[in-house]
Design a protein around this motif. Structure first.
Motif, mmCIF file in Angstrom:
data_model
loop_
_atom_site.group_PDB
_atom_site.id
_atom_site.type_symbol
_atom_site.label_atom_id
_atom_site.label_comp_id
_atom_site.label_asym_id
_atom_site.label_seq_id
_atom_site.Cartn_x
_atom_site.Cartn_y
_atom_site.Cartn_z
ATOM 1 N N ASN A 262 6.382 -11.351 1.682
ATOM 2 C CA ASN A 262 6.654 -12.656 2.417
ATOM 3 C C ASN A 262 5.854 -12.436 3.907
ATOM 4 O O ASN A 262 5.548 -13.442 4.144
ATOM 5 N N LEU A 263 5.769 -11.413 4.318
ATOM 6 C CA LEU A 263 4.656 -11.368 5.529
ATOM 7 C C LEU A 263 3.687 -10.234 4.999
ATOM 8 O O LEU A 263 3.746 -9.128 4.791
ATOM 9 N N GLY A 264 2.568 -10.874 4.563
ATOM 10 C CA GLY A 264 1.314 -10.049 3.681
ATOM 11 C C GLY A 264 0.194 -10.023 4.366
ATOM 12 O O GLY A 264 -0.137 -11.018 5.318
ATOM 13 N N CYS A 265 -0.759 -8.917 4.645
ATOM 14 C CA CYS A 265 -1.769 -8.970 5.213
ATOM 15 C C CYS A 265 -2.918 -9.217 4.377
ATOM 16 O O CYS A 265 -2.795 -9.797 3.065
ATOM 17 N N PHE A 266 -4.235 -8.864 4.612
ATOM 18 C CA PHE A 266 -5.428 -9.011 3.587
ATOM 19 C C PHE A 266 -5.719 -7.615 3.046
ATOM 20 O O PHE A 266 -6.934 -7.427 2.928
ATOM 21 N N GLY A 267 -5.000 -7.062 2.806
ATOM 22 C CA GLY A 267 -5.036 -5.622 2.142
ATOM 23 C C GLY A 267 -3.772 -4.827 1.848
ATOM 24 O O GLY A 267 -2.576 -5.539 1.742
ATOM 25 N N ASP A 268 -3.900 -3.693 2.136
ATOM 26 C CA ASP A 268 -2.724 -2.839 2.191
ATOM 27 C C ASP A 268 -2.115 -2.583 3.596
ATOM 28 O O ASP A 268 -2.700 -2.603 4.574
ATOM 29 N N GLY A 269 -0.814 -2.617 3.868
ATOM 30 C CA GLY A 269 -0.111 -2.321 5.173
ATOM 31 C C GLY A 269 1.438 -2.041 4.930
ATOM 32 O O GLY A 269 2.025 -2.357 3.867
ATOM 33 N N GLY A 270 1.869 -1.363 6.123
ATOM 34 C CA GLY A 270 3.530 -1.227 5.840
ATOM 35 C C GLY A 270 3.847 -1.033 7.232
ATOM 36 O O GLY A 270 3.502 -0.850 8.277
ATOM 37 N N ALA A 271 5.224 -0.785 7.396
ATOM 38 C CA ALA A 271 5.768 -0.275 8.710
ATOM 39 C C ALA A 271 7.235 0.468 8.444
ATOM 40 O O ALA A 271 7.851 0.039 7.396
ATOM 41 N N ILE A 272 7.611 1.105 9.367
ATOM 42 C CA ILE A 272 8.829 1.678 9.293
ATOM 43 C C ILE A 272 9.616 1.219 10.574
ATOM 44 O O ILE A 272 9.010 1.357 11.581
ATOM 45 N N CYS A 273 10.870 1.169 10.451
ATOM 46 C CA CYS A 273 11.668 0.800 11.769
ATOM 47 C C CYS A 273 12.727 1.560 11.856
ATOM 48 O O CYS A 273 13.374 2.025 10.767
ATOM 49 N N THR A 274 13.360 2.132 13.041
ATOM 50 C CA THR A 274 14.487 2.700 13.263
ATOM 51 C C THR A 274 14.929 2.506 14.853
ATOM 52 O O THR A 274 14.420 2.126 15.578
ATOM 53 N N ASN A 275 16.218 2.668 15.008
ATOM 54 C CA ASN A 275 16.864 2.542 16.260
ATOM 55 C C ASN A 275 16.933 4.294 16.797
ATOM 56 O O ASN A 275 17.454 4.383 17.780
ATOM 57 N N ASN A 276 16.602 5.048 16.169
ATOM 58 C CA ASN A 276 16.943 6.331 16.271
ATOM 59 C C ASN A 276 15.791 7.134 16.944
ATOM 60 O O ASN A 276 14.703 7.220 16.468
ATOM 61 N N ASP A 277 15.639 7.497 18.245
ATOM 62 C CA ASP A 277 14.629 7.941 19.106
ATOM 63 C C ASP A 277 14.106 9.053 18.535
ATOM 64 O O ASP A 277 12.798 9.245 18.368
ATOM 65 N N GLU A 278 15.008 10.000 17.975
ATOM 66 C CA GLU A 278 14.185 11.396 17.393
ATOM 67 C C GLU A 278 13.521 11.185 16.086
ATOM 68 O O GLU A 278 12.527 11.615 15.869
ATOM 69 N N LEU A 279 13.996 10.337 15.132
ATOM 70 C CA LEU A 279 13.548 9.966 13.923
ATOM 71 C C LEU A 279 12.147 9.214 14.182
ATOM 72 O O LEU A 279 11.145 9.431 13.526
ATOM 73 N N ALA A 280 11.999 8.388 15.183
ATOM 74 C CA ALA A 280 10.962 7.643 15.318
ATOM 75 C C ALA A 280 9.811 8.519 15.896
ATOM 76 O O ALA A 280 8.962 8.458 15.334
#
Ligand SMILES: *Cc1c(COP(=O)(O)O)cnc(C)c1O
Length: 374
Positions: A188-206
């Motif tokens: 649904n939100l695509g770029c022109f090749g490969d891409g990805g993202a991780i998200c978190t509210n946890n500072d330590e894990l981030a």
């Protein structure tokens, strides 16, 4: 199934501009676009940390690597999903425990999770399949009860919202400990090749996941843990910034197409249109029908003859894949998953579907149903 060319035409001047800028400054890695995209995506999702990476599969892998799991630890996941969700579990020496999905929402069934929890269970990976959120309220309460981590596979549902038990809506991917998404071109939100993202509210894990994605590096040439190399290109980030501004309107276009399909099929016996859960705002990565008493594979061929693409997501569930044979997972009984695998079919779904195309698609499906019932 998707029309990325027409979509591009509408934003081409800004895309050309950013591509030209990145090329002429030669800032290909860790450039300013990546930083800006990270901040903008944090704001859009309402989450504290976004860590861009190379693709959605890496996002899932890095998320799992951050949890300090030991070989043989169990991770609960639906079998009815894209293979990446389950593959990374086995890749890290963990044991994928395949559970059932809900027949109506296609998402992981909380009752099935509860039954699968053992002493070795450490995490749950719900998948917001086809763009609709899993039952996160129940999943989070099971996780709390058994002290499990939750990693949301949000690759198909970016922008989708979910109603928490306190009544407030939040973006999917921000509810569990970690959320993972993919910017593969057709997402649904695509770029022109490969891409990805991780998200978190946890500072330590981030901070840990940031290190893992960068060779386990804490400061330059100091490597504290075994990591990997997973980056989002500056060029892709520049493209994603432009498309992120369009995302909500893209999602509305998908919802409009879904409503058109719903209406066309509402009175047809044997065609079940996608069920919307009360808590979730569906973003229709796929529009998937469940057929009962209608020959799915015959319909697929019939549509192809009329130049209507259709796809089966997914023809073989994960627990039946050879790659998991050593886990004895073929013997796991998942009747709903097996049932859906035989009956689902996805119709074209994207932001550029015009009325004429939708009419041709729905008329072709209806023609087949009529012909078969004669
Ligand atoms: C696309 C997808 C992935 C993997 O994303 P890539 O960017 O292709 O690695 C993972 N899970 C689900 C459910 C997906 O649809």
């Amino acid at each position: 199934m998707v029309d990325l060319i027409t979509q591009l035409e509408k934003i081409k001047p800004s895309i050309d501009k950013v591509i030209n800028e990145v090329i002429t400054t030669a800032q290909f890695i860790n450039g300013p676009e990546v930083k800006a995209f990270q901040t903008e995506l944090q704001e859009y999702l309402g989450v504290k940390h976004v860590i861009p990476c190379a693709n959605g599969t890496d996002a899932l892998q890095i998320a799992l690597m951050s949890l300090d799991l030991k070989p043989g630890d169990e991770v609960i996941t639906p079998s009815f999903t894209y293979i990446a969700t389950t593959e990374v579990i086995a890749l890290l020496g963990l044991k994928p425990v395949f559970v059932e999905v809900d027949r109506d929402t296609f998402c992981i069934d909380p009752a099935s999770i509860e039954n699968a929890v053992t002493e070795k269970t450490k995490a749950i990976v719900p998948v917001h399949l086809y763009g609709q959120a899993s039952n996160m309220n129940e999943i989070m309460s099971i996780a709390k009860k058994h002290d499990l981590k939750v990693i949301e596979d949000n690759a198909q549902a970016i922008g989708s919202e979910y109603k928490l038990s306190n009544g407030s809506f939040v973006k999917t991917g921000t509810i569990g400990d970690i959320g993972c998404t993919s910017f593969f071109p057709s997402k649904n939100l695509g770029c022109f090749g490969d891409g990805g993202a991780i998200c978190t509210n946890n500072d330590e894990l981030a901070s840990k996941m940031r290190m893992i994605a960068n060779h386990g590096q804490s400061k330059r040439y100091h490597h504290d843990m075994v990591g990997c190399n997973s980056r989002l290109d500056n060029l892709q980030a520049g493209i994603l910034r432009i498309k992120l501004r369009e995302l909500d309107s893209y999602l509305n276009r998908r919802r409009e197409a879904a409503s058109y399909y719903d209406k066309a099929f509402e009175k047809i016996d044997g065609i079940k249109t996608p069920v919307r859960s009360n808590e979730s705002r569906h973003v229709f990565h796929q529009y998937t029908l469940t057929l009962e008493g209608i020959d799915r594979d015959k319909l697929h061929h019939f549509l192809a003859e009329r130049d209507v693409p259709s796809m089966i997501y997914y023809p073989i569930p994960a627990h039946k894949q050879k790659m998991f044979a050593s886990f004895g997972s073929e013997d796991v009984e998942l009747p709903v998953t097996d049932w859906l695998t035989q009956r689902v079919i996805s119709l074209p779904m994207h932001t550029e579907l015009e009325k004429e195309q939708l009419t041709h698609i729905t008329n072709s499906v209806l023609e087949f149903v009529q012909k078969e019932s004669e």
